[in-house]
Design an enzyme around this catalytic site. Structure first.
Site, mmCIF file in Angstrom:
data_model
loop_
_atom_site.group_PDB
_atom_site.id
_atom_site.type_symbol
_atom_site.label_atom_id
_atom_site.label_comp_id
_atom_site.label_asym_id
_atom_site.label_seq_id
_atom_site.Cartn_x
_atom_site.Cartn_y
_atom_site.Cartn_z
ATOM 1 N N TYR A 162 -9.787 5.115 -12.822
ATOM 2 C CA TYR A 162 -9.725 5.825 -11.532
ATOM 3 C C TYR A 162 -9.622 7.329 -11.695
ATOM 4 O O TYR A 162 -9.428 8.031 -10.703
ATOM 5 C CB TYR A 162 -8.487 5.388 -10.737
ATOM 6 C CG TYR A 162 -8.285 3.908 -10.599
ATOM 7 C CD1 TYR A 162 -9.190 3.114 -9.901
ATOM 8 C CD2 TYR A 162 -7.167 3.290 -11.154
ATOM 9 C CE1 TYR A 162 -8.984 1.754 -9.763
ATOM 10 C CE2 TYR A 162 -6.947 1.930 -11.012
ATOM 11 C CZ TYR A 162 -7.863 1.169 -10.322
ATOM 12 O OH TYR A 162 -7.654 -0.174 -10.184
ATOM 13 N N GLY A 187 0.763 -1.250 0.000
ATOM 14 C CA GLY A 187 0.000 0.000 0.000
ATOM 15 C C GLY A 187 0.785 1.285 0.000
ATOM 16 O O GLY A 187 0.193 2.357 -0.197
ATOM 17 N N CYS A 245 -12.826 2.870 -29.217
ATOM 18 C CA CYS A 245 -14.145 3.481 -29.422
ATOM 19 C C CYS A 245 -14.909 3.668 -28.124
ATOM 20 O O CYS A 245 -15.893 2.979 -27.852
ATOM 21 C CB CYS A 245 -14.950 2.628 -30.391
ATOM 22 S SG CYS A 245 -14.168 2.593 -31.984
ATOM 23 N N GLU A 246 -14.424 4.545 -27.293
ATOM 24 C CA GLU A 246 -15.055 4.895 -26.015
ATOM 25 C C GLU A 246 -14.650 6.321 -25.694
ATOM 26 O O GLU A 246 -13.458 6.663 -25.813
ATOM 27 C CB GLU A 246 -14.492 4.043 -24.867
ATOM 28 C CG GLU A 246 -14.633 2.572 -25.004
ATOM 29 C CD GLU A 246 -15.699 1.994 -24.081
ATOM 30 O OE1 GLU A 246 -16.326 2.750 -23.302
ATOM 31 O OE2 GLU A 246 -15.906 0.787 -24.167
ATOM 32 N N GLU A 286 4.138 -6.450 1.818
ATOM 33 C CA GLU A 286 3.777 -6.859 0.446
ATOM 34 C C GLU A 286 3.638 -5.668 -0.502
ATOM 35 O O GLU A 286 2.551 -5.378 -0.981
ATOM 36 C CB GLU A 286 2.412 -7.546 0.435
ATOM 37 C CG GLU A 286 2.173 -8.613 1.431
ATOM 38 C CD GLU A 286 0.696 -8.999 1.499
ATOM 39 O OE1 GLU A 286 0.419 -10.087 2.006
ATOM 40 O OE2 GLU A 286 -0.164 -8.220 1.048
ATOM 41 N N PRO A 287 4.702 -4.978 -0.750
ATOM 42 C CA PRO A 287 4.588 -3.802 -1.618
ATOM 43 C C PRO A 287 4.515 -4.183 -3.090
ATOM 44 O O PRO A 287 5.156 -5.136 -3.531
ATOM 45 C CB PRO A 287 5.903 -3.062 -1.349
ATOM 46 C CG PRO A 287 6.868 -4.168 -1.059
ATOM 47 C CD PRO A 287 6.082 -5.249 -0.361
ATOM 48 N N GLY A 288 3.736 -3.442 -3.831
ATOM 49 C CA GLY A 288 3.693 -3.616 -5.276
ATOM 50 C C GLY A 288 4.107 -2.308 -5.924
ATOM 51 O O GLY A 288 5.217 -2.134 -6.419
ATOM 52 N N ARG A 337 -5.547 3.037 -16.004
ATOM 53 C CA ARG A 337 -5.720 3.803 -14.773
ATOM 54 C C ARG A 337 -6.405 5.168 -14.959
ATOM 55 O O ARG A 337 -7.293 5.513 -14.170
ATOM 56 C CB ARG A 337 -4.381 3.979 -14.039
ATOM 57 C CG ARG A 337 -3.719 2.630 -13.670
ATOM 58 C CD ARG A 337 -2.560 2.785 -12.710
ATOM 59 N NE ARG A 337 -3.005 3.071 -11.368
ATOM 60 C CZ ARG A 337 -2.978 4.255 -10.811
ATOM 61 N NH1 ARG A 337 -2.477 5.287 -11.458
ATOM 62 N NH2 ARG A 337 -3.443 4.425 -9.593
ATOM 63 N N TYR A 341 0.415 -1.679 -12.141
ATOM 64 C CA TYR A 341 -0.987 -1.722 -12.583
ATOM 65 C C TYR A 341 -1.161 -1.062 -13.961
ATOM 66 O O TYR A 341 -2.186 -0.455 -14.242
ATOM 67 C CB TYR A 341 -1.907 -1.075 -11.537
ATOM 68 C CG TYR A 341 -1.676 -1.633 -10.150
ATOM 69 C CD1 TYR A 341 -2.072 -2.936 -9.853
ATOM 70 C CD2 TYR A 341 -1.014 -0.911 -9.150
ATOM 71 C CE1 TYR A 341 -1.826 -3.482 -8.590
ATOM 72 C CE2 TYR A 341 -0.773 -1.449 -7.904
ATOM 73 C CZ TYR A 341 -1.190 -2.733 -7.635
ATOM 74 O OH TYR A 341 -0.937 -3.276 -6.397
HETATM 75 N N1 LLP Z 1 -1.416 -6.843 -0.600
HETATM 76 C C1 LLP Z 1 -2.737 -6.936 -0.825
HETATM 77 C C2 LLP Z 1 -3.528 -7.853 -0.029
HETATM 78 C C3 LLP Z 1 -3.334 -6.141 -1.821
HETATM 79 O O1 LLP Z 1 -4.639 -6.214 -2.017
HETATM 80 C C4 LLP Z 1 -2.541 -5.265 -2.584
HETATM 81 C C5 LLP Z 1 -3.122 -4.451 -3.661
HETATM 82 C C6 LLP Z 1 -1.156 -5.221 -2.319
HETATM 83 C C7 LLP Z 1 -0.634 -6.015 -1.315
HETATM 84 C C8 LLP Z 1 -0.230 -4.315 -3.074
HETATM 85 O O2 LLP Z 1 -0.587 -3.010 -2.916
HETATM 86 P P1 LLP Z 1 0.391 -1.834 -3.387
HETATM 87 O O3 LLP Z 1 1.636 -1.935 -2.568
HETATM 88 O O4 LLP Z 1 0.676 -2.036 -4.822
HETATM 89 O O5 LLP Z 1 -0.370 -0.603 -3.137
HETATM 90 N N2 LLP Z 1 -5.197 -1.312 -9.658
HETATM 91 C C9 LLP Z 1 -5.096 -0.339 -8.606
HETATM 92 C C10 LLP Z 1 -4.430 -0.892 -7.377
HETATM 93 C C11 LLP Z 1 -5.111 -2.101 -6.809
HETATM 94 C C12 LLP Z 1 -4.420 -2.624 -5.570
HETATM 95 C C13 LLP Z 1 -4.990 -3.914 -5.129
HETATM 96 N N3 LLP Z 1 -4.342 -4.511 -3.999
HETATM 97 C C14 LLP Z 1 -4.387 0.889 -9.152
HETATM 98 O O6 LLP Z 1 -4.044 0.913 -10.324
HETATM 99 O O7 LLP Z 1 -4.199 1.846 -8.427
#
Ligand code: LLP
Length: 405
Positions: A306, A229, A331-332, A263-265, A302, A360
Site C-alpha cells: 500500500y 474501520g 529478491c524484489e 467490528e474493529p480490527g 504493508r 495486518y
Molecule cells: N469488518 C469488515 C467487514 C472488514 O472488511 C474489515 C476489514 C473490518 C471489519 C476491520 O477493519 P478495521 O477496523 O481493521 O479497519 N490489509 C489492510 C486492511 C484490510 C481491511 C479489510 N477489512 C491494511 O493493511 O491496511
C-alpha cells in the site's frame, strides 16, 4: 503503546525479527470503544483478520469481545479460545458451501450474506442440515470513505455487499423462507477511516433501511452492525473521536430498538504492535544509502503493498541522520519498509523498530523466499512471553516432503 519495551532484551531472548504486542494497550482500546457505546446494548466483535494470533484473540475474548470472521478458519480460531458461539459473525463475499455448512453446524450468531446467490446457497445448506440459518445482509451504501483505494469497500464499484434494492429483495426472500431468519444488517465502508462524515452518511442510509423494513415489510432486525474501520495514528493523522463516532451511530438509530455491533480490527491492535528487525549491512549504490535488515516484505507487507507509512527508529540512536531506504533480503525491488527517510548511521546488529505493526502485519506475512514466519511476543503487566514460535525450515517443508518422488 508501552514505551518501556526493552527491544534489546527481547532480541537477546527471542532473536530477530520479532513482533511484540502490548496486551495492556489492547485492553485499553477495547474498553474505550465498549465504553463509548455504553448507552446501548452493544457487542464489540473483534475483526480477527487484523491479528489472529490465538493469544490475542483470547485476550480480547476474555474481556467480553466477540469475533468478526472472514473464513471458517477464523471462526475456528475464535471458538478454540473460548469466544462464545453467540458472539461470532461470519462475513465475506466468497464463502464456500463447506464453510457455510460448518458455520451452521457451529451455530454461530449469524452469517453475514453478501449476494443474492450466496443467500440461495445458505438457504440450501440450512435445508440440507434441517436448520434455520440466522443471517444479516451486508448493504453497500455507495459512499466514498476517503481512504486508500485498496481498503475502500462501500462503493458500488467495490465487490462488497449489495445495493439497497437488492437487500430488500433478499430480506423478503429470507422472511419467506423456512430455513432463513433475517436478524441483522451490516455495512462496512472501508478501513483506516479518518473522516466521520462518510460513516455518518452510510449509517443513516442503513438506519433508514431498517425503519423501512420494519414499517413496510414487518421485518424487525435485532442487530445493526456498523462494521469496523476506525483509523489509527501511523504518522500525523487526525483521528475520529471514539465518543463522537459512537454518538453518531446512536443518533442514527434513534427510536430503533436494536443491538449495535462494531467490528474493529486496526483500532484495537494496530498500535499495540511493533516489528523489530536488526541491521545486517549498510551500503551505498552511487549516492543512494541502503540499510539492509533481517526482516522483509514477507514479514510486514504493508509498505510494499500500500506504500503505507510506518514510523521507523534505530533503537538507542537518534543522531547523525541521513537519507536512506530501509530494505530487506527478499529478491524484489518492492521489498522495502521505507524509502527516502532520515535515519542515524547504523552498525551491524543495531535494532530497528517499525511501529504501528500490530494490525495486518503478521496476518499478512508469507513464507516467500522460504523465510520462516517470525516470533510473536506478548507484553502483559510488564512481563514478556512468546505467543508464537519462530518457524523453522522443517515447518516450511512439512507439507511437501512426503510427496517427493
Ligand atoms: N469488518 C469488515 C467487514 C472488514 O472488511 C474489515 C476489514 C473490518 C471489519 C476491520 O477493519 P478495521 O477496523 O481493521 O479497519 N490489509 C489492510 C486492511 C484490510 C481491511 C479489510 N477489512 C491494511 O493493511 O491496511
Amino acid at each position: 503503546m508501552n514505551n518501556n519495551i526493552n527491544f534489546k532484551e527481547l532480541a537477546n531472548k527471542y532473536q530477530t525479527p520479532y513482533y511484540v504486542y502490548d496486551f495492556d494497550y489492547i485492553t485499553k482500546q477495547y474498553q474505550e470503544l465498549k465504553e463509548a457505546f455504553k448507552a446501548r446494548k452493544s457487542l464489540i466483535s473483534y475483526a480477527v483478520k487484523a491479528n489472529s494470533n490465538l493469544s490475542v484473540v483470547k485476550h480480547l475474548g476474555d474481556q467480553g469481545a466477540g469475533a468478526d470472521c472472514v473464513s471458517i478458519g477464523e471462526v475456528k480460531r475464535a471458538l478454540k479460545v473460548g469466544i462464545p458461539k453467540y458472539k461470532i459473525i461470519f462475513s465475506g463475499v466468497g464463502k464456500t458451501d463447506d464453510e457455510i455448512k460448518q458455520a451452521l453446524e457451529f451455530d454461530i450468531l449469524m452469517i453475514n450474506v453478501e449476494s443474492e446467490a450466496e443467500l440461495g446457497r445458505v438457504e440450501l445448506m440450512a435445508k440440507e442440515l434441517n436448520k434455520v440459518a440466522r443471517i444479516s445482509i451486508r448493504v453497500n451504501p455507495n459512499v466514498n470513505p476517503k481512504t486508500h483505494p485498496y481498503i475502500s469497500t462501500g462503493l458500488h464499484e467495490n465487490k462488497f455487499g449489495v445495493d439497497i434494492d437488492t437487500s430488500k429483495r433478499m430480506y423478503i426472500k429470507a422472511k419467506q423462507s423456512k430455513n432463513l431468519e433475517p436478524i441483522g444488517i451490516h455495512c462496512h465502508i472501508g478501513s483506516q477511516l479518518t473522516h466521520l462524515e462518510p460513516i455518518k452518511e452510510a449509517i443513516n442510509i442503513v438506519a433508514d433501511l431498517v425503519r423501512n423494513l420494519k414499517s413496510a415489510l414487518k421485518i424487525e432486525l435485532k442487530f445493526f452492525d456498523v462494521g469496523g474501520g476506525l483509523g489509527i495514528v501511523y504518522n500525523n493523522e487526525v483521528l475520529i473521536d471514539t465518543n463522537e463516532y459512537a454518538q453518531t451511530v446512536l443518533e442514527a438509530l434513534f427510536g430503533i430498538d436494536i443491538t449495535v455491533i462494531c467490528e474493529p480490527g486496526r483500532f484495537i491492535v494496530g498500535n499495540s504492535g511493533i516489528f523489530v528487525t536488526k541491521v545486517l549491512y549498510e551500503k551505498v549504490n552511487g549516492t543512494k544509502r541502503f540499510v539492509i535488515v533481517d526482516g522483509a516484505m514477507n514479514d510486514l507487507l504493508r509498505p510494499s503493498l500500500y506504500d503505507a507509512y510506518h514510523k521507523i527508529e534505530v533503537v538507542g540512536k537518534s543522531e547523525n541522520n541521513c537519507d536512506c531506504n530501509v530494505v530487506g533480503p527478499v529478491c524484489e525491488s518492492g521489498d522495502f519498509f521505507a524509502k527516502n527517510i532520515e535515519l542515524p548511521m547504523t552498525q551491524h546488529n543495531d535494532l530497528i523498530a517499525i511501529y504501528s505493526a500490530g494490525a495486518y502485519g503478521f496476518t499478512m506475512a508469507s513464507n516467500y523466499n522460504t523465510r520462516g514466519k517470525v516470533t510473536e511476543i506478548a507484553i502483559e503487566d510488564g512481563d514478556d512471553r512468546m505467543i508464537r514460535r519462530r518457524e523453522i525450515f522443517e515447518d516450511l517443508i512439512a507439507n511437501e516432503e512426503e510427496y517427493i518422488k
